[in-house]
Design an enzyme around this catalytic site. Structure first.
Site, short mmCIF file in Angstrom:
data_model
loop_
_atom_site.label_atom_id
_atom_site.label_comp_id
_atom_site.label_asym_id
_atom_site.label_seq_id
_atom_site.Cartn_x
_atom_site.Cartn_y
_atom_site.Cartn_z
N SER A 116 41.76 37.95 32.27
CA SER A 116 41.29 37.00 31.26
C SER A 116 41.51 35.55 31.67
O SER A 116 40.93 34.65 31.09
CB SER A 116 42.02 37.25 29.93
OG SER A 116 43.42 37.07 30.09
N HIS A 137 35.09 40.39 32.39
CA HIS A 137 36.13 40.26 31.37
C HIS A 137 35.65 40.77 30.02
O HIS A 137 34.86 40.11 29.33
CB HIS A 137 36.57 38.79 31.27
CG HIS A 137 37.61 38.57 30.21
ND1 HIS A 137 37.65 37.45 29.41
CD2 HIS A 137 38.64 39.35 29.80
CE1 HIS A 137 38.66 37.54 28.57
NE2 HIS A 137 39.28 38.68 28.78
N GLU A 149 32.41 38.43 29.59
CA GLU A 149 32.28 37.29 30.50
C GLU A 149 32.17 37.83 31.93
O GLU A 149 33.02 38.61 32.38
CB GLU A 149 33.50 36.38 30.41
CG GLU A 149 33.62 35.63 29.10
CD GLU A 149 34.89 34.79 29.02
OE1 GLU A 149 34.83 33.70 28.43
OE2 GLU A 149 35.94 35.23 29.52
N ASN A 187 38.91 31.77 26.60
CA ASN A 187 40.32 31.42 26.60
C ASN A 187 40.57 29.95 26.91
O ASN A 187 41.68 29.45 26.70
CB ASN A 187 41.10 32.31 27.57
CG ASN A 187 41.42 33.65 26.95
OD1 ASN A 187 41.78 33.74 25.78
ND2 ASN A 187 41.28 34.71 27.72
#
Length: 384
Positions: A116, A137, A149, A187
């Site tokens: 991540s 991801h 992702e 993130n």
């Protein structure tokens, strides 16, 4: 397609379910046989719940189960077309696994990491053929969350990127392609949701229940920042913040909170430990918010403009397209609206003025306005 998943934990098991549901022959690998048994039992429960909800029938359940085999030797993965690693977030451990894996599989096998926040480029560098390494991801729980992702390393070939995007799209997921930078899209862009809420708390402007209520009541978020951090777990959420902060050479925009660090040090990790920002003991008192709409609007405005600024900066630095950034936030973390579309709606001018107001008050670099917002304001442009 033959797919291997490394790691029999919650994420690895979820990815295996997604691939198997899409008709792939899947091998789920873990050195720990207990983890494999647990994964198999968990899948049985998940599929039974889907039958109860009439989303699948018994035949479909059997098809999905028959598409997954459970193995504990890397050699068993030798015939895989795609391998997705979903193990502990430790760069050296991942690099070791990839270098060992490369010897086992064919030279045409795509090697992917579900990390991540770690560098895909660094993971790829551990391989003799780094051009076949890529980031894929998923978000937890993988079978339910729509977004994936896809993150090419600087070494990743165009062919591998295209094949990966097509594969994940065929698995009926929404793909957002992101540059290999810390935190990728979600993130990175989501950091202010937590960090600005924490800052507001630390300043004493409002308590956590009031901040959470503001984000839900005014903003339409499904969970407030403190409730969400407790749900994720502070050991996870704080580490991601610290990782992004360090990876961006200690840019103050990503500075972690001492308040959250103290919770981690105390072992108050959130729901999983029974206590975090909130107390989850059976007889614990429910913390009630101060339902002041004017104050709630101030809280929400401050958090929202910081989120918009981060999303805008991700576009400015070519981390991803505007469409992929907004898709990432709505499909990956269930934001009520895409942040760039939200900026268009409330006005780019408002965003610039609000950020300048915060910067003028604090004179901290965390409140610097992204150049793209200033340019768009001057040119009277919108994101969409």
């Amino acid at each position: 397609m033959k797919v291997a998943v490394i790691g029999g934990g919650t994420m690895g098991s979820g990815i295996a379910q997604v691939a198997a549901t899409s008709g792939c022959q899947v091998k789920l690998f873990d050195l720990n046989n207990e983890a494999l048994i647990k994964s198999k039992i968990s899948l049985e429960k998940v599929l039974n719940r889907l039958i109860e909800k009439q989303k699948i029938d018994a035949a479909e359940k059997n098809r999905i189960q028959n598409n997954i085999s459970y193995v504990n030797t890397l050699k068993d993965l030798s015939d895989s077309d795609l391998v997705i690693e979903a193990i502990v977030e430790n760069l050296e451990v991942k690099r070791k696994v990839f270098s060992e894996l490369e010897i086992v599989v064919s030279e045409n096998t795509i090697l992917a990491s579900n990390t991540s926040s770690l560098s895909i480029t660094s993971i790829a560098a551990s391989c003799q053929k780094p051009e076949r390494v890529i980031g894929i991801h998923f978000f937890n729980p993988a079978p339910l969350m729509q977004l994936v992702e896809v993150v090419p390393a600087i070494q990743t070939s165009e062919e591998v990127l295209n094949k990966t995007v097509q594969t994940i799209s065929d698995w009926k997921k929404v793909v957002a392609v992101a540059k290999d930078t810390p935190g990728f899209i979600v993130n990175r862009v989501a950091r202010p949701f937590y960090s600005e809420s924490l800052r507001i708390l630390e300043e004493g402007f409002a308590d956590m229940a009031t901040i959470d209520w503001s984000l839900i009541e005014i903003g339409g978020f499904k969970m407030g920042a403190f409730e969400l951090m407790d749900f994720i777990g502070h050991d996870v959420n704080y580490v991601v913040t610290e990782t992004v902060f360090t990876a961006f050479y200690f840019d103050p925009r990503y500075k972690p909170s001492l308040t959250q660090k103290r919770l981690v040090e105390a072992g108050y990790l959130g729901r999983k430990s029974g206590r975090g920002f909130y107390n989850y003991a059976e007889n614990a008192a429910i913390v009630k918010p101060t339902e002041d709409k004017a104050k709630a609007q101030q809280i929400f405005d401050r958090v929202l403009v910081m989120l918009i600024n981060e999303a805008a900066d991700a576009l400015f630095l070519n981390i991803a397209s505007a469409k992929d950034i907004d898709n990432a936030m709505t499909k990956g973390v269930n934001y009520p609206k895409g942040l760039l579309a939200w900026a268009d709606e409330i006005g780019i001018n408002w965003c610039v003025e609000k950020l300048d107001e915060l910067y003028n008050e604090y004179h901290e670099d965390r409140y610097r306005c992204s150049p793209i917002l200033r340019r768009m304001n001057k040119e009277n442009k919108t994101f969409f």
